[in-house]
Scaffold this motif. Structure first.
Motif, PDB file in Angstrom:
ATOM      1  N   SER A   1       0.851  -1.183   0.000  1.00 59.34           N
ATOM      2  CA  SER A   1       0.000   0.000   0.000  1.00 59.34           C
ATOM      3  C   SER A   1       0.888   1.235   0.000  1.00 59.34           C
ATOM      4  O   SER A   1       2.092   1.157   0.243  1.00 59.34           O
ATOM      5  CB  SER A   1      -0.917  -0.003   1.230  1.00 59.34           C
ATOM      6  OG  SER A   1      -0.158   0.182   2.399  1.00 59.34           O
ATOM      7  N   ASN A   2       0.307   2.396  -0.263  1.00 56.78           N
ATOM      8  CA  ASN A   2       1.074   3.640  -0.334  1.00 56.78           C
ATOM      9  C   ASN A   2       1.548   4.118   1.031  1.00 56.78           C
ATOM     10  O   ASN A   2       2.512   4.868   1.122  1.00 56.78           O
ATOM     11  CB  ASN A   2       0.240   4.747  -0.977  1.00 56.78           C
ATOM     12  CG  ASN A   2       0.069   4.510  -2.457  1.00 56.78           C
ATOM     13  OD1 ASN A   2       0.839   3.784  -3.065  1.00 56.78           O
ATOM     14  ND2 ASN A   2      -0.940   5.106  -3.042  1.00 56.78           N
ATOM     15  N   VAL A   3       0.878   3.743   2.091  1.00 59.39           N
ATOM     16  CA  VAL A   3       1.246   4.180   3.430  1.00 59.39           C
ATOM     17  C   VAL A   3       1.587   2.943   4.251  1.00 59.39           C
ATOM     18  O   VAL A   3       0.814   2.002   4.325  1.00 59.39           O
ATOM     19  CB  VAL A   3       0.087   4.963   4.100  1.00 59.39           C
ATOM     20  CG1 VAL A   3       0.460   5.368   5.506  1.00 59.39           C
ATOM     21  CG2 VAL A   3      -0.303   6.155   3.258  1.00 59.39           C
ATOM     22  N   GLN A   4       2.773   2.979   4.842  1.00 60.27           N
ATOM     23  CA  GLN A   4       3.229   1.848   5.635  1.00 60.27           C
ATOM     24  C   GLN A   4       3.454   2.285   7.072  1.00 60.27           C
ATOM     25  O   GLN A   4       3.984   3.374   7.321  1.00 60.27           O
ATOM     26  CB  GLN A   4       4.553   1.317   5.073  1.00 60.27           C
ATOM     27  CG  GLN A   4       4.424   0.692   3.712  1.00 60.27           C
ATOM     28  CD  GLN A   4       3.611  -0.584   3.761  1.00 60.27           C
ATOM     29  OE1 GLN A   4       3.846  -1.445   4.597  1.00 60.27           O
ATOM     30  NE2 GLN A   4       2.654  -0.717   2.882  1.00 60.27           N
ATOM     31  N   PRO A   5       3.068   1.461   8.033  1.00 59.70           N
ATOM     32  CA  PRO A   5       3.391   1.784   9.423  1.00 59.70           C
ATOM     33  C   PRO A   5       4.898   1.684   9.622  1.00 59.70           C
ATOM     34  O   PRO A   5       5.561   0.840   9.026  1.00 59.70           O
ATOM     35  CB  PRO A   5       2.655   0.710  10.224  1.00 59.70           C
ATOM     36  CG  PRO A   5       2.438  -0.403   9.261  1.00 59.70           C
ATOM     37  CD  PRO A   5       2.359   0.210   7.897  1.00 59.70           C
TER      38      PRO A   5
ATOM     39  N   PRO B   1      12.983   2.623  16.536  1.00 57.70           N
ATOM     40  CA  PRO B   1      13.665   3.747  15.896  1.00 57.70           C
ATOM     41  C   PRO B   1      13.781   3.539  14.391  1.00 57.70           C
ATOM     42  O   PRO B   1      13.810   2.409  13.903  1.00 57.70           O
ATOM     43  CB  PRO B   1      15.047   3.736  16.539  1.00 57.70           C
ATOM     44  CG  PRO B   1      15.276   2.299  16.888  1.00 57.70           C
ATOM     45  CD  PRO B   1      13.914   1.749  17.244  1.00 57.70           C
ATOM     46  N   VAL B   2      13.829   4.640  13.655  1.00 60.35           N
ATOM     47  CA  VAL B   2      13.959   4.597  12.208  1.00 60.35           C
ATOM     48  C   VAL B   2      14.921   5.697  11.776  1.00 60.35           C
ATOM     49  O   VAL B   2      14.969   6.763  12.395  1.00 60.35           O
ATOM     50  CB  VAL B   2      12.581   4.745  11.517  1.00 60.35           C
ATOM     51  CG1 VAL B   2      11.976   6.100  11.801  1.00 60.35           C
ATOM     52  CG2 VAL B   2      12.678   4.503  10.030  1.00 60.35           C
TER      53      VAL B   2
ATOM     54  N   SER C   1      18.862  -2.322  10.701  1.00 58.69           N
ATOM     55  CA  SER C   1      18.415  -0.946  10.912  1.00 58.69           C
ATOM     56  C   SER C   1      17.161  -0.704  10.081  1.00 58.69           C
ATOM     57  O   SER C   1      17.002  -1.282   9.009  1.00 58.69           O
ATOM     58  CB  SER C   1      19.493   0.039  10.481  1.00 58.69           C
ATOM     59  OG  SER C   1      20.640  -0.107  11.270  1.00 58.69           O
ATOM     60  N   SER C   2      16.308   0.162  10.558  1.00 60.60           N
ATOM     61  CA  SER C   2      15.071   0.491   9.851  1.00 60.60           C
ATOM     62  C   SER C   2      15.238   1.846   9.174  1.00 60.60           C
ATOM     63  O   SER C   2      15.684   2.812   9.805  1.00 60.60           O
ATOM     64  CB  SER C   2      13.911   0.521  10.843  1.00 60.60           C
ATOM     65  OG  SER C   2      12.710   0.794  10.187  1.00 60.60           O
ATOM     66  N   TYR C   3      14.888   1.923   7.892  1.00 62.67           N
ATOM     67  CA  TYR C   3      15.055   3.146   7.114  1.00 62.67           C
ATOM     68  C   TYR C   3      13.739   3.623   6.523  1.00 62.67           C
ATOM     69  O   TYR C   3      12.887   2.826   6.146  1.00 62.67           O
ATOM     70  CB  TYR C   3      16.026   2.917   5.945  1.00 62.67           C
ATOM     71  CG  TYR C   3      17.449   2.813   6.399  1.00 62.67           C
ATOM     72  CD1 TYR C   3      18.238   3.958   6.525  1.00 62.67           C
ATOM     73  CD2 TYR C   3      18.011   1.588   6.698  1.00 62.67           C
ATOM     74  CE1 TYR C   3      19.544   3.871   6.952  1.00 62.67           C
ATOM     75  CE2 TYR C   3      19.325   1.484   7.129  1.00 62.67           C
ATOM     76  CZ  TYR C   3      20.081   2.633   7.238  1.00 62.67           C
ATOM     77  OH  TYR C   3      21.368   2.548   7.667  1.00 62.67           O
ATOM     78  N   GLY C   4      13.598   4.936   6.427  1.00 63.29           N
ATOM     79  CA  GLY C   4      12.511   5.574   5.705  1.00 63.29           C
ATOM     80  C   GLY C   4      13.122   6.497   4.673  1.00 63.29           C
ATOM     81  O   GLY C   4      14.041   7.247   4.984  1.00 63.29           O
TER      82      GLY C   4
END
Length: 87
Positions: A46-50, A54-55, A83-86
Motif C-alpha cells: 500500500s502507499n502508506v506503511q506503518p 527507531p527509524v 536498521s530500519s530506514y525511511g
C-alpha cells in the motif's frame, strides 16, 4: 519478501549486493530480474506503511548510489534489516 511469481531468490540478491559493492555492474539479465522483482513487491504494497521506531530517515539521494552504500554501512546507519530506514 520477494513476490511469489518472482524468480529472484535471497542468493541472487546477496550476489548482486556483493557485485555492486565491489564497484562492478550487474548484467542486463540480472538488472531486469531485479527490476521485475522490485516492481512485483511494490505493486503488492500500500502507499502508506506503518513505521516502528527507531527509524533512520534518509532524504533524496538524487541517484547517488555510492552515497546510499555509505549510508547503509555499519559505520553510518547500519545494514538492513538490522536498521530500519525511511526514504
Amino acid at each position: 519478501m520477494v513476490g511469489s511469481t518472482s524468480l529472484v531468490g535471497p542468493d541472487d540478491v546477496e550476489s548482486w549486493i556483493t557485485t555492486l559493492r565491489s564497484g562492478e555492474c550487474l548484467s542486463e539479465r540480472s538488472l531486469r530480474r531485479l527490476c521485475q522483482s522490485a516492481s512485483e513487491m511494490l505493486m503488492e504494497e500500500s502507499n502508506v506503511q506503518p513505521v516502528l521506531s527507531p527509524v533512520t530517515i534518509v532524504g533524496d539521494l538524487h541517484g547517488q548510489f555510492y552515497d546510499l552504500l555509505q549510508l547503509l554501512s555499519p559505520e553510518v546507519g547500519g545494514e538492513p534489516p538490522d536498521s530500519s530506514y525511511g526514504m
